[in-house]
Design a protein around this motif. Sequence first.
Motif, PDB file in Angstrom:
ATOM      1  N   THR A 322       0.819  -1.222   0.000  1.00 37.40           N
ATOM      2  CA  THR A 322       0.000   0.000   0.000  1.00 37.40           C
ATOM      3  C   THR A 322       0.846   1.263   0.000  1.00 37.40           C
ATOM      4  O   THR A 322       0.291   2.364  -0.166  1.00 37.40           O
ATOM      5  CB  THR A 322      -0.916   0.027   1.240  1.00 37.40           C
ATOM      6  OG1 THR A 322      -0.120  -0.080   2.430  1.00 37.40           O
ATOM      7  CG2 THR A 322      -1.922  -1.103   1.201  1.00 37.40           C
ATOM      8  N   ASN A 328      -3.052   1.932  -4.779  1.00 41.62           N
ATOM      9  CA  ASN A 328      -2.695   1.055  -3.660  1.00 41.62           C
ATOM     10  C   ASN A 328      -2.918   1.751  -2.322  1.00 41.62           C
ATOM     11  O   ASN A 328      -3.397   1.144  -1.361  1.00 41.62           O
ATOM     12  CB  ASN A 328      -1.230   0.618  -3.772  1.00 41.62           C
ATOM     13  CG  ASN A 328      -0.992  -0.305  -4.953  1.00 41.62           C
ATOM     14  OD1 ASN A 328      -1.894  -0.550  -5.737  1.00 41.62           O
ATOM     15  ND2 ASN A 328       0.223  -0.811  -5.076  1.00 41.62           N
ATOM     16  N   VAL A 331      -6.643   1.823  -1.569  1.00 43.13           N
ATOM     17  CA  VAL A 331      -7.079   0.512  -1.087  1.00 43.13           C
ATOM     18  C   VAL A 331      -6.617   0.309   0.353  1.00 43.13           C
ATOM     19  O   VAL A 331      -7.369  -0.171   1.210  1.00 43.13           O
ATOM     20  CB  VAL A 331      -6.535  -0.616  -2.002  1.00 43.13           C
ATOM     21  CG1 VAL A 331      -6.826  -1.984  -1.383  1.00 43.13           C
ATOM     22  CG2 VAL A 331      -7.154  -0.515  -3.387  1.00 43.13           C
TER      23      VAL A 331
END
Length: 436
Positions: A322, A328, A331
């Motif tokens: 992440t 990323n 998320v």
Amino acid sequence: MLASYFFYGYWDWSFCLLLLFNAVVSYIGGLLLERSESESQRRWTLGIVVAIDLLLLGYFKYTGFFFESLQELFYSLGLERELPILEIILPVGISFFTFQSISYIVDVKNRQIQACRSFVDLALYISFFPQLVAGPIVRAAHFIPQLDRRPVLTRRMMAKGLFLILIGLFKKMVLANYLATLYVDEIFLAPEFASSLELVLAIYGYAGQIYCDFSGYSDIAIGVAALLGYHFKRNFNQPYRAVSLREFWQRWHISLSQWLRDYLYIPLGGSRHGTILTYRNLFITMFLGGIWHGAAMTFVIWGVIHGLALILERVSGFGRWTGNGRLNRLVGILVTFHVVCLAWIFFRSPSLSLALDYLAAIGKGTSEITLLTPFVAGLILLCAVGQFVPSRSYERCQVALSRTGLAGMTFFFTLGLLFIQWVSPSGTAPFIYFQF
């Protein structure tokens, strides 16, 4: 020191004796540690002082839970045995000043700081009224040296103090109080009558409420200390923008996170002895962090969720993944936030059965919306937006306020107080972390 004892004794003067006893034990223990040449004797002194602190904390915080659990065990074994009911009043802030005294005595033992020669200075460190009842947890190495020099209230310090007090009052009196009274408390009281959407948004609402409640207190405490000429470190740093659980704990209740790391996780071995033991140490740290919050299965499960989630992050490499790329990171933020919200259900629920009922109700909730209003939705959205404003917004506002001069700071602070009083609901609930 006398002002701090008066502040604490205004609630119940008898607990000032507990505060004084804690200071006396820490003071004597610190001097004994510094004068002792034998490492064995130093370990024994440290063990006795820490044991006294933890025994007092355990008596006030966990005795009632122990007797209730023992009685339930007797009933389950068919032994109808009535145990005495102990009405033990939990001293406000006992966890916070106990942790401060433990950090002091451990740092003296490890020779990271020298033992405090002035009993008044040490007693003030343990009882300093702005952060006495709900933190932040202050290290002796950071605070006691500030007592050796005359505090100076500069214009920048004054602007910092006034701004943080205002923002803290707004978080608590407006955002946290409205979210609690208009929505969160009602939903958690009877989750079976709410729709699935309302139940999910109530979790988001509680995430905003507890953040505004606790970070609001921290802001006020840091602001009051600044007006007295003392500097405290920031205790919250937009935790809901974290891309991983590890980063969340670097942003949420920073003083407690660092205390657990330095005085529990690292002494257990940290990440120095292989993967399995690292996972064990993570889990034990978060498990004990849950128990610290309260003697109930809900807090235990809250700690277990965070412990297991931190382990899964390391196993999967989620935290590294992440950290690269905007998608990323998005998320990571969403996943981390919802893991935290899952744990908040257990933290907020008064019992394990109610927490499980809440989770069950989300899956079979009605579609009728009864309590959610545009005003409540706006408050939740405002809390979310506040997590993503530029990270140095506080500092920029403080600089701008300082440039207005004494008259300008007085005007804007007074105007802010009147505005908060005008828009806030009548009455103010106690700060959530007073119970810890």
